[in-house]
Scaffold this active site. Structure first.
Site, PDB file in Angstrom:
ATOM      1  CG  ASP A   1      39.451  38.460  31.490  1.00 22.39           C
ATOM      2  OD1 ASP A   1      38.473  39.464  31.737  1.00 22.39           O
ATOM      3  OD2 ASP A   1      39.127  37.909  30.699  1.00 22.39           O
TER       4      ASP A   1
ATOM      5  CG  ASP B   1      37.556  34.001  29.613  1.00 21.76           C
ATOM      6  OD1 ASP B   1      36.780  34.056  30.392  1.00 21.76           O
ATOM      7  OD2 ASP B   1      37.741  35.165  28.751  1.00 21.76           O
ATOM      8  CD  GLU B   2      36.542  36.660  34.019  1.00 24.26           C
ATOM      9  OE1 GLU B   2      36.857  37.360  35.170  1.00 24.26           O
ATOM     10  OE2 GLU B   2      35.582  36.433  33.550  1.00 24.26           O
TER      11      GLU B   2
END
Length: 415
Positions: free
Chosen positions: A10, A111-112
């Site tokens: 993350d 974003d993960e």
DNA sequence: CTCGGCATCCTAT
DNA sequence: CTAACGATAGGATGCCGAG
């Protein structure tokens, strides 16, 4: 195969970190070191906080809250607008590094990622060590930090990556669950949001540990059949969901707009719906799919949400047809209240090419389809979004009118 | 009773 | 003192009417 090894990675304060990297590269100051957010225009007092720096967090600024609240908590708060082009670039670079290390990667959001590291103990004997390598390579090459969570399934990996931030590696193996996860409040459990947390706390179920030790039937009574089981399993660290390398195809396309000035007349509302029809229909055509269901949704100034939907007789990707349906739907549903938001959603998707139309219908639609194609190609060749949108809207508007006029004639000729 | 269609609610980033 | 507030997507659920 029984025991899996899953990583969740993350990006810390993703949008803010990415904006900061760009600024630092340009010799500007680093937003990560001061109270700062990515969010809406603070002058207009509109929009919400999309990402915050750690110093901003210390003032109690929260992601998702209106800029006006954030500014009251921290008057010297610096804000920057979102730049999704930049985010897309950073996201790709981030995922490229992650991918190198893993047999399988699932892109979970901008974003993960989840990595399935099962079976890598030959190359990577120490999970925490390789996690630190990934994290450090991203930091050194790209200039921003990430958290890595390690577990036996996606849920535990995800919960672990959320522990202490930034720039950290955490594990959540089965034997660590009572110590690391059970003391947390129920709302910290993935998929337990505000509403569910409220219901649980009213039933005196306060921590994830309480959840883990509550009878499933009780949880099902409080949260519903599906969610009850789901949450019970999560609280006990159970999750079979596989890391999916290939994303599932989209189930719907939607566009919604919060307007600066309330919408108070049908013409303004229809103008918005037309622009939205154009955008979502073009996206469907790009992806080679059609929809069988059109929905309009809106929000009144009192924050009351409403939606109205209808199945179509056949799947379509034609802008004018979608707009026509949307127009009918809003006419049927809207009672004249001022609106702050209007939206359009296309669902019940179909990627089949087949479509049985009468010759008559076929000829009518052929023209509309050609216009859509022409505009898609203009969109592809020229200009940025705003210019496209303005010019397209005009053209489409005329198409819509023609389409309506034809309908009028058909209806008349029936009688 | 079951199923499709619909409206609404909930959750995530 | 309170409320203040995005865009997009996916899933669950309850209700209703048809078969």
């Amino acid at each position: 195969m029984t025991e899996r090894l899953i990583f969740h990675i993350d990006v810390n304060s993703a949008y803010l970190s990415w904006e900061s990297v760009r600024r630092v590269e340009n010799g500007e100051s680093d937003l990560r070191l001061i109270p700062a957010v990515i969010g809406g225009d603070p002058k207009k007092r509109t929009g919400i906080v999309l990402a915050k720096s750690i110093p901003a967090k210390k003032y109690g600024v929260k992601t998702g809250e209106p800029m006006a609240i954030a500014l009251r908590k921290c008057p010297e708060l610096v804000s920057a607008p979102a730049d999704f082009r930049l985010y897309d670039k950073c996201s790709k670079a981030f995922k490229e590094i992650c991918r190198k290390y893993a047999p399988a990667m699932e892109s979970f959001s901008i974003d993960e990622v989840f990595l399935d590291m099962t079976g890598t103990s030959g190359i990577y004997p120490d999970p925490e060590a390789v996690a630190a390598d990934i994290k450090n390579e991203i930091k050194d090459k790209l200039g921003f930090t990430v958290n890595v969570g390690i577990g036996r399934n996606k849920l535990c990996a995800k919960m672990a990556s959320d522990f202490e931030k930034p720039d950290k590696v955490h594990t959540l193996f089965p034997e660590e669950i009572p110590e690391k996860m059970w003391p947390l409040p129920v709302g910290d459990l993935f998929t337990v949001g505000k509403a569910s947390a409220g219901k649980l706390m009213r039933a005196k179920i306060m921590t994830i540990g309480d959840l883990a030790h509550t009878d499933v039937k009780v949880l099902q009574k409080i949260l519903g059949m599906k969610q009850g089981i789901h949450i019970y399993r999560y609280a006990n660290g159970l999750d079979d969901d596989p890391v999916q390398e290939v994303p599932e195809s989209a189930k719907g396309y939607s566009a919604e707009t919060t307007v600066e000035e309330n919408l108070e007349d049908l013409e303004s509302i229809n103008r918005m719906l037309l622009a939205q029809s154009d955008i979502v229909a073009a996206r469907m055509r790009r992806d080679g799919v059609k929809c069988r269901c059109v929905a309009v949704s809106y929000r009144t100034v009192e924050f009351k949400n409403k939606s109205h939907q209808r199945k179509l007789l056949h799947a379509t990707d034609v802008t004018a047809e979608i707009f026509e349906t949307a127009r009918e739907l809003i006419r049927e549903s809207w009672k004249g209240q001022p609106l702050r938001l209007i939206g359009l959603a296309l669902t019940d998707l179909d990627d089949g090419e087949y479509e049985q139309l009468s010759l008559f219908e076929d000829r009518r639609k052929e023209k509309l389809r050609k216009l859509d194609q022409a505009m898609d190609s203009i969109r592809g060749k020229y200009g940025n979004a705003s210019i496209q949108r303005a010019s397209t809207m005009n053209t489409i508007s005329k198409v819509g009118q023609k389409y309506q006029a034809q309908h009028e004639n058909e209806r008349k000729s029936e009688h």
